[in-house]
Scaffold this active site. Structure first.
Site, PDB file in Angstrom:
ATOM      1  N   ASP A  50     -11.910  40.498  82.497  1.00 32.75           N
ATOM      2  CA  ASP A  50     -11.447  41.389  83.763  1.00 32.75           C
ATOM      3  C   ASP A  50     -11.625  40.823  84.937  1.00 32.75           C
ATOM      4  O   ASP A  50     -12.470  40.004  85.357  1.00 32.75           O
ATOM      5  CB  ASP A  50     -12.442  42.730  83.592  1.00 32.75           C
TER       6      ASP A  50
ATOM      7  N   HIS B  45     -16.019  38.233  82.479  1.00 36.27           N
ATOM      8  CA  HIS B  45     -15.452  38.277  83.899  1.00 36.27           C
ATOM      9  C   HIS B  45     -14.981  37.116  84.201  1.00 36.27           C
ATOM     10  O   HIS B  45     -16.201  36.221  84.629  1.00 36.27           O
ATOM     11  CB  HIS B  45     -16.071  39.274  84.773  1.00 36.27           C
TER      12      HIS B  45
END
Length: 305
Positions: free
Chosen positions: A92, A238
């Site tokens: 992400d 992430h």
């Protein structure tokens, strides 16, 4: 004075551009901005974790509880019921100008395809990075324009976040995203239905969260993912954190050693099968209670023997 002002313009433009790009280079979680989790028809608690650029991040939330895939239409996923050791790993809040390319190098070396939930503003800031991810066969999905929680916006606000990100992604040669991950995992039934009916998009959350935005430790990220991943898992990470990218070689090798096979989220969803309904336990028939025997009957039975 006029000539000097023209000389200053490139400097000013450079400062503005640097400030814009810096929003897509780091994340500074702000607990005070934690969105409230909203129950929905497919998730007990659609909660998430942060990792967005400064000023748009959320924090302090737990991983979402697994949802039931029962029902004719499934609008959201945090895992899938699959036959076989298939999993999807997702990243992400990128693309990041330096960390995402390092991650792409790792994925290429390992022969792994991932799904990137990207922010539209970071796509615009780092177009060449996204182009490389597209060229190397990774799935590109929507994570909003600038990581604003959908539950804080009205319908027009959510539409703006989704449309702007889609336009930035498609402009660089990717297919129009069919998957969306609401920032912070904050969503509700109305938002899910709207995203599905108006955009043909499935909402994708996760069931494995190493909290890499909070615990900036590569060994922790690896151990959490290895200890909690199971067939059908959707792993959250992430690619804007150096410790997460550094954890990926050991993480991927560990998952492969356990026999897991990596697919994109869309491929995992295509394998999803409804879970069989629980079969109620069959109770054995009750044994009739024995009738009491009188002393006279007992004597007769004894004489007959």
């Amino acid at each position: 004075m006029k000539s000097r002002s023209w000389l200053l313009l490139p400097v000013i433009a450079g400062l503005i551009g640097a400030a814009y790009q810096s929003a897509c280079q780091s994340a500074r979680p702000q607990p005070s901005q934690q969105p409230k989790a909203v129950p929905q028809e497919e998730l007990a608690r659609p909660q998430g974790s942060p990792g967005a650029p400064a000023g748009n991040s959320t924090s302090g939330m737990q991983a979402p509880a697994p949802e039931s895939p029962a029902g004719p239409v499934r609008l959201s996923y945090n895992s899938c019921n699959v036959e076989g050791p298939y999993i999807a790993i997702t990243f992400d809040d990128g693309p990041h100008p330096t960390l995402t390319p390092k991650l792409l190098d790792i994925l290429k070396e390992k022969g792994i395809k991932a799904t990137f939930f990207v922010l539209g503003e970071c796509v615009n800031a780092n177009p060449e990075v996204l182009k490389r991810a597209i060229a190397e066969g990774h799935e590109i999905a929507n994570h909003s324009w600038n990581h604003e929680a959908f539950t804080r916006r009205g319908g027009s606000g959510v539409a703006s976040q989704v449309n702007q990100a889609n336009e930035a992604i498609v402009a660089l040669g990717a297919k129009k995203p069919v998957l969306v991950r609401p920032p912070g995992g904050a969503t509700n039934p109305t938002i899910n239905r709207s995203l599905n009916q108006e955009y043909g998009m499935k909402v994708v959350l996760w069931d494995v969260d190493p909290l890499d935005w909070k615990n900036r430790n590569s060994d922790h990220v690896t151990s959490e993912i290895l200890n909690n991943t199971k067939p059908g898992s959707i792993v959250l990470a992430h690619d804007i954190h150096a410790t997460t990218v550094a954890a990926m070689p050991a993480t991927i090798d560990g998952l492969l050693a356990k026999g897991f096979k990596f697919v994109t989220v869309s491929e995992l969803i295509a394998m999803d099968r409804p879970k069989p309904a629980a079969t109620p336990a069959v109770q054995p028939p009750a044994t009739p209670a024995a009738k009491p025997v009188s002393k006279a009957a007992a004597k007769r039975a004894a004489k007959q023997q």
